[in-house]
Design an enzyme around this catalytic site. Structure first.
Site, short mmCIF file in Angstrom:
data_model
loop_
_atom_site.label_atom_id
_atom_site.label_comp_id
_atom_site.label_asym_id
_atom_site.label_seq_id
_atom_site.Cartn_x
_atom_site.Cartn_y
_atom_site.Cartn_z
N LYS A 241 43.76 40.17 42.97
CA LYS A 241 45.08 39.81 42.23
C LYS A 241 45.34 41.09 40.90
O LYS A 241 44.38 41.82 40.70
CB LYS A 241 44.74 38.59 41.46
CG LYS A 241 45.03 37.40 42.43
CD LYS A 241 45.06 36.21 41.84
CE LYS A 241 45.42 34.89 42.72
NZ LYS A 241 45.29 33.66 42.43
N ARG A 280 38.07 31.54 46.64
CA ARG A 280 39.11 31.91 47.76
C ARG A 280 39.37 33.34 47.87
O ARG A 280 39.78 33.86 47.03
CB ARG A 280 40.37 31.17 47.25
CG ARG A 280 41.52 31.15 48.47
CD ARG A 280 42.69 30.49 47.90
NE ARG A 280 43.95 30.51 48.81
CZ ARG A 280 44.91 31.63 48.83
NH1 ARG A 280 44.61 32.49 47.73
NH2 ARG A 280 45.55 31.93 49.69
#
Length: 300
Positions: A241, A280
């Site tokens: 991210k 995840r």
């Protein structure tokens, strides 16, 4: 079904993936005693790190099988990008992308979760054998989702997000991000329970990167214990991210998404030390190794 799902149509006869024989698994087959690894399978054209790479069903199945055989406990299949600014995908198109892949991965022995915000897609995925629904819509969930989850009895990832993919960046305004996220998750959880969802079906995801900036994400990573006090399993998603790219920026340029896996593994260590239920990630091997290190460290 993909040709890759048919015995004898693997690499020996074509470039299509081949599936090893395996029994269909249930959630009871998931390991206990360590943080689980959920591998990301984006069947999308515009996801931020791998958009377009697995739009073809055979390419998606091949990617899912590689993650399964390299140690992923769960494969998270999505047909609509949820990055900030992503365009909505017609649910019918979403289903056409993911359902054949779900059916094949389940037959191959994978535990499959489905990343969707749409009730009809979630229902079709459950009928195709999916074990978990992973819904990132947060405070803007689609009407009928709680009733479907209650009726089906499947686990449901309830993620925190303010606004939509188009508006969530402007919604990243908090005075105390941990307290506000936990409070909003508690309210959302109570809505689902009031509509018949069993508390044990709910998995909490604080939604790093969804209506949060870098400081918010770090604050939430430092508040995992407080998030776990909600009384549910916790899922954390940091993989590749933007806040990791910003942390590792050089000469004013953010580190590219494909070069953020080592930093992602470091956040897996943080999550595993706090004993979260699952992480995840795109890079399954890196996080599995990181979790084994944490497990060994904790046993001495």
């Amino acid at each position: 079904m993909s040709l890759g799902a048919i015995p004898g149509t693997g690499p020996n006869t074509s470039p299509l993936p081949v599936i090893r024989k395996s029994k269909v698994k249930t959630l009871a087959d998931l390991p206990t005693g360590r943080t689980l690894v959920m591998g990301i399978l984006n069947i999308t054209e515009d996801s931020f790190s791998d958009g377009g790479a697995y739009l073809d069903a055979d390419a998606a199945i091949d990617r899912g099988l590689k993650m399964l055989y390299s140690g992923a406990d769960i494969i998270d299949v999505g047909g609509e990008s949820t990055r900030p600014g992503a365009k909505d995908v017609d649910p019918e198109l979403e289903r056409s992308r993911i359902i054949p892949v779900i059916e094949t991965l389940v037959k191959a022995g994978a535990i499959v979760s489905v990343d969707t915000m749409h009730v009809d897609t979630a229902r079709a995925a459950i009928n195709a054998g999916a074990h978990i629904i992973n819904d990132v819509s947060g405070l803007t969930y689609e009407a009928g989702m709680p009733e479907l989850i209650a009726q089906s009895g499947v686990p449901y990832v309830l993620m925190h997000r303010r606004g939509t993919a188009q508006s969530m960046v402007a919604e990243a305004n908090y005075e105390n991000v941990a307290a506000e996220v936990i409070g909003e998750l508690r309210t959302l959880r109570d809505e689902f329970v009031a509509k018949g969802v069993a508390p044990e079906q709910i998995i909490i995801d604080p939604g790093l990167g969804f209506a949060k900036d870098a400081e918010h994400n770090w604050a939430l990573l430092g508040s995992l214990g407080a998030i776990e006090e909600l009384g549910h399993r916790v899922l954390i998603g940091t993989s590749r991210k933007r806040f990791l790219g910003e942390l590792l920026a050089e000469s004013g340029s953010s580190r590219p998404p494909l070069e953020r896996d080592t930093a992602t593994a470091a956040t897996t260590v943080l999550a595993a030390k706090d004993q979260v239920w699952a992480v995840r990630v795109h890079d399954v091997v890196g996080s599995r190794d990181a979790i084994e290190v944490v497990k060994a460290y904790g046993s001495h």
